[in-house]
Design a protein around this motif. Structure first.
Motif, PDB file in Angstrom:
ATOM      1  N   LEU A 164    -102.639  80.623 -39.097  1.00 16.44           N
ATOM      2  CA  LEU A 164    -102.698  79.210 -38.718  1.00 16.44           C
ATOM      3  C   LEU A 164    -101.787  79.020 -37.515  1.00 16.44           C
ATOM      4  O   LEU A 164    -100.571  79.244 -37.590  1.00 16.44           O
ATOM      5  N   GLU A 165    -102.363  78.622 -36.404  1.00 17.38           N
ATOM      6  CA  GLU A 165    -101.628  78.548 -35.144  1.00 17.38           C
ATOM      7  C   GLU A 165    -101.095  77.140 -34.866  1.00 17.38           C
ATOM      8  O   GLU A 165    -101.661  76.138 -35.325  1.00 17.38           O
ATOM      9  N   GLU A 166    -100.001  77.090 -34.114  1.00 16.91           N
ATOM     10  CA  GLU A 166     -99.427  75.847 -33.602  1.00 16.91           C
ATOM     11  C   GLU A 166     -99.090  74.858 -34.720  1.00 16.91           C
ATOM     12  O   GLU A 166     -99.419  73.677 -34.655  1.00 16.91           O
ATOM     13  N   ASP A 167     -98.445  75.367 -35.753  1.00 17.91           N
ATOM     14  CA  ASP A 167     -98.056  74.536 -36.884  1.00 17.91           C
ATOM     15  C   ASP A 167     -96.540  74.561 -37.065  1.00 17.91           C
ATOM     16  O   ASP A 167     -95.866  75.501 -36.645  1.00 17.91           O
ATOM     17  N   ASP A 168     -96.030  73.535 -37.721  1.00 17.22           N
ATOM     18  CA  ASP A 168     -94.616  73.493 -38.057  1.00 17.22           C
ATOM     19  C   ASP A 168     -94.419  74.319 -39.332  1.00 17.22           C
ATOM     20  O   ASP A 168     -94.933  73.972 -40.396  1.00 17.22           O
ATOM     21  N   VAL A 169     -93.672  75.388 -39.229  1.00 17.63           N
ATOM     22  CA  VAL A 169     -93.529  76.339 -40.332  1.00 17.63           C
ATOM     23  C   VAL A 169     -92.855  75.695 -41.542  1.00 17.63           C
ATOM     24  O   VAL A 169     -93.290  75.882 -42.689  1.00 17.63           O
ATOM     25  N   GLU A 170     -91.781  74.932 -41.306  1.00 14.67           N
ATOM     26  CA  GLU A 170     -91.059  74.333 -42.430  1.00 14.67           C
ATOM     27  C   GLU A 170     -91.902  73.269 -43.131  1.00 14.67           C
ATOM     28  O   GLU A 170     -91.866  73.136 -44.358  1.00 14.67           O
ATOM     29  N   ALA A 171     -92.668  72.512 -42.365  1.00 19.82           N
ATOM     30  CA  ALA A 171     -93.538  71.500 -42.964  1.00 19.82           C
ATOM     31  C   ALA A 171     -94.614  72.152 -43.821  1.00 19.82           C
ATOM     32  O   ALA A 171     -94.922  71.682 -44.932  1.00 19.82           O
ATOM     33  N   MET A 172     -95.188  73.254 -43.335  1.00 21.82           N
ATOM     34  CA  MET A 172     -96.203  73.951 -44.113  1.00 21.82           C
ATOM     35  C   MET A 172     -95.587  74.596 -45.350  1.00 21.82           C
ATOM     36  O   MET A 172     -96.225  74.652 -46.418  1.00 21.82           O
ATOM     37  N   ASP A 173     -94.365  75.038 -45.243  1.00 22.93           N
ATOM     38  CA  ASP A 173     -93.653  75.592 -46.394  1.00 22.93           C
ATOM     39  C   ASP A 173     -93.524  74.516 -47.478  1.00 22.93           C
ATOM     40  O   ASP A 173     -93.775  74.762 -48.666  1.00 22.93           O
ATOM     41  N   PHE A 174     -93.150  73.312 -47.072  1.00 25.69           N
ATOM     42  CA  PHE A 174     -93.026  72.201 -48.021  1.00 25.69           C
ATOM     43  C   PHE A 174     -94.365  71.924 -48.701  1.00 25.69           C
ATOM     44  O   PHE A 174     -94.446  71.800 -49.928  1.00 25.69           O
ATOM     45  N   ILE A 175     -95.429  71.822 -47.921  1.00 30.74           N
ATOM     46  CA  ILE A 175     -96.747  71.490 -48.470  1.00 30.74           C
ATOM     47  C   ILE A 175     -97.239  72.580 -49.415  1.00 30.74           C
ATOM     48  O   ILE A 175     -97.685  72.295 -50.534  1.00 30.74           O
ATOM     49  N   PHE A 176     -97.159  73.831 -48.991  1.00 31.93           N
ATOM     50  CA  PHE A 176     -97.627  74.930 -49.841  1.00 31.93           C
ATOM     51  C   PHE A 176     -96.811  75.010 -51.130  1.00 31.93           C
ATOM     52  O   PHE A 176     -97.359  75.297 -52.201  1.00 31.93           O
ATOM     53  N   SER A 177     -95.513  74.765 -51.034  1.00 35.09           N
ATOM     54  CA  SER A 177     -94.667  74.790 -52.229  1.00 35.09           C
ATOM     55  C   SER A 177     -95.056  73.674 -53.186  1.00 35.09           C
ATOM     56  O   SER A 177     -95.085  73.869 -54.411  1.00 35.09           O
ATOM     57  N   CYS A 178     -95.378  72.499 -52.646  1.00 33.42           N
ATOM     58  CA  CYS A 178     -95.790  71.372 -53.480  1.00 33.42           C
ATOM     59  C   CYS A 178     -97.074  71.673 -54.236  1.00 33.42           C
ATOM     60  O   CYS A 178     -97.161  71.451 -55.450  1.00 33.42           O
ATOM     61  N   VAL A 179     -98.071  72.174 -53.536  1.00 38.49           N
ATOM     62  CA  VAL A 179     -99.376  72.378 -54.183  1.00 38.49           C
ATOM     63  C   VAL A 179     -99.354  73.561 -55.147  1.00 38.49           C
ATOM     64  O   VAL A 179    -100.250  73.687 -55.987  1.00 38.49           O
ATOM     65  N   HIS A 180     -98.323  74.409 -55.040  1.00 35.81           N
ATOM     66  CA  HIS A 180     -98.173  75.508 -55.999  1.00 35.81           C
ATOM     67  C   HIS A 180     -97.139  75.176 -57.071  1.00 35.81           C
ATOM     68  O   HIS A 180     -96.751  76.042 -57.853  1.00 35.81           O
ATOM     69  N   PHE A 181     -96.669  73.935 -57.088  1.00 33.85           N
ATOM     70  CA  PHE A 181     -95.712  73.465 -58.093  1.00 33.85           C
ATOM     71  C   PHE A 181     -94.436  74.297 -58.109  1.00 33.85           C
ATOM     72  O   PHE A 181     -93.865  74.570 -59.171  1.00 33.85           O
ATOM     73  N   ARG A 182     -93.979  74.676 -56.913  1.00 33.58           N
ATOM     74  CA  ARG A 182     -92.741  75.440 -56.787  1.00 33.58           C
ATOM     75  C   ARG A 182     -91.612  74.487 -56.425  1.00 33.58           C
ATOM     76  O   ARG A 182     -91.112  74.460 -55.294  1.00 33.58           O
ATOM     77  N   ALA A 183     -91.206  73.679 -57.392  1.00 35.08           N
ATOM     78  CA  ALA A 183     -90.218  72.628 -57.163  1.00 35.08           C
ATOM     79  C   ALA A 183     -88.885  73.168 -56.659  1.00 35.08           C
ATOM     80  O   ALA A 183     -88.180  72.492 -55.905  1.00 35.08           O
ATOM     81  N   GLU A 184     -88.540  74.396 -57.051  1.00 35.10           N
ATOM     82  CA  GLU A 184     -87.250  74.947 -56.640  1.00 35.10           C
ATOM     83  C   GLU A 184     -87.184  75.216 -55.148  1.00 35.10           C
ATOM     84  O   GLU A 184     -86.093  75.383 -54.582  1.00 35.10           O
ATOM     85  N   ARG A 185     -88.321  75.243 -54.477  1.00 30.63           N
ATOM     86  CA  ARG A 185     -88.356  75.482 -53.038  1.00 30.63           C
ATOM     87  C   ARG A 185     -88.352  74.188 -52.232  1.00 30.63           C
ATOM     88  O   ARG A 185     -88.263  74.221 -51.002  1.00 30.63           O
ATOM     89  N   ILE A 186     -88.462  73.053 -52.899  1.00 36.76           N
ATOM     90  CA  ILE A 186     -88.569  71.770 -52.212  1.00 36.76           C
ATOM     91  C   ILE A 186     -87.184  71.176 -51.983  1.00 36.76           C
ATOM     92  O   ILE A 186     -86.420  70.998 -52.935  1.00 36.76           O
ATOM     93  N   PRO A 187     -86.820  70.868 -50.735  1.00 32.01           N
ATOM     94  CA  PRO A 187     -85.499  70.291 -50.448  1.00 32.01           C
ATOM     95  C   PRO A 187     -85.291  68.954 -51.170  1.00 32.01           C
ATOM     96  O   PRO A 187     -86.233  68.179 -51.339  1.00 32.01           O
ATOM     97  N   ARG A 188     -84.081  68.694 -51.595  1.00 33.25           N
ATOM     98  CA  ARG A 188     -83.780  67.434 -52.273  1.00 33.25           C
ATOM     99  C   ARG A 188     -83.817  66.262 -51.306  1.00 33.25           C
ATOM    100  O   ARG A 188     -84.187  65.147 -51.681  1.00 33.25           O
ATOM    101  N   LYS A 189     -83.408  66.522 -50.065  1.00 35.61           N
ATOM    102  CA  LYS A 189     -83.402  65.460 -49.054  1.00 35.61           C
ATOM    103  C   LYS A 189     -84.125  65.948 -47.810  1.00 35.61           C
ATOM    104  O   LYS A 189     -83.974  67.105 -47.410  1.00 35.61           O
ATOM    105  N   LEU A 190     -84.883  65.055 -47.214  1.00 36.78           N
ATOM    106  CA  LEU A 190     -85.583  65.370 -45.978  1.00 36.78           C
ATOM    107  C   LEU A 190     -85.200  64.362 -44.905  1.00 36.78           C
ATOM    108  O   LEU A 190     -84.972  63.190 -45.193  1.00 36.78           O
ATOM    109  N   THR A 191     -85.150  64.830 -43.674  1.00 44.81           N
ATOM    110  CA  THR A 191     -84.880  63.926 -42.562  1.00 44.81           C
ATOM    111  C   THR A 191     -86.150  63.182 -42.180  1.00 44.81           C
ATOM    112  O   THR A 191     -87.257  63.571 -42.569  1.00 44.81           O
ATOM    113  N   ALA A 192     -86.001  62.128 -41.400  1.00 39.55           N
ATOM    114  CA  ALA A 192     -87.154  61.372 -40.913  1.00 39.55           C
ATOM    115  C   ALA A 192     -88.075  62.273 -40.100  1.00 39.55           C
ATOM    116  O   ALA A 192     -89.309  62.200 -40.227  1.00 39.55           O
TER     117      ALA A 192
END
Length: 215
Positions: A77-105
């Protein structure tokens, strides 16, 4: 499909049958995610289509039949924000331990961009309902105008019903020089032209922006 590349790998499922290699715009950041394709297909109409037999799904199914980890196919997947995709993939795989407690704007705005691109809004609805609230959207001291722009962009791309409410609220709170501030951040150029009604500080223009939005 492309073979998996040599870069840091994130294992998101014991049932992983697909490698997604996410690369940012200039290629300076690359990360591989071992994912369970069924989770992606349920979470995203985009991936439901991409992984169908008409497209990449044929090779995926052939690899599944072989039953070998070495045969796991990969998609880049080209031209994507790696950290944002990490968050999304972690969410859909129910990997709560990988999701940051706080996110910036800015992080939320980047997630919105990726979610809009790959059609994950439905899967992120719980997060979206929490973020798209003028009272809850994060704002750092000294960067209020910038972060309000991020908030509007996120609500717009998430197709949130709260977009109009946030727009009206921010129309009264933005400083006079907010346009100049927004020009300093390329990501905010994604805001729709219809939002220039906010330049006049009139919420009625913002309501019209929502109604005329392509979303």
């Amino acid at each position: 499909m492309e073979p998996a590349q040599n870069n840091p790998s994130v294992y998101l499922s014991d049932q992983a049958d697909l490698v997604l290699v996410v690369r940012n715009t200039d290629g300076s950041k690359v990360r591989s995610f071992l994912v369970f394709s069924s989770m992606l297909r349920h979470a995203s109409p985009y991936f439901e289509t991409l992984l169908s037999p008409r497209f990449e799904g044929r090779q995926l199914r052939e690899a599944q039949k072989e039953g070998s980890q070495l045969a796991i196919p990969g998609i880049t997947l080209e031209e994507d924000d790696v950290e944002a995709m990490d968050f999304i993939f972690s969410c859909v795989h129910f990997r709560a331990e990988r999701i940051p407690r706080k996110l910036t704007a800015e992080s939320i705005a980047n997630i919105a961009i990726q979610s809009d691109k790959y059609d994950f809004n439905g899967a992120l609805i719980g997060w979206i309902n929490c973020w798209c609230d003028a009272n809850n959207f994060p704002q750092e001291n000294g960067t209020t105008a910038r972060d309000m722009g991020y908030g509007l962009l996120a609500a717009y791309l998430f197709r949130s019903p709260a977009f109009s409410t946030m727009s009206a609220r921010y129309a009264h709170d933005l400083p006079p020089d907010f346009r100049q501030i927004w020009r300093e951040y390329k990501i905010l150029s994604r805001l729709p032209e219809a939002l220039k009604g906010i330049y006049y500080g009139c919420p009625c223009f913002l309501g019209a922006a929502t109604k005329n939005s392509p979303h």
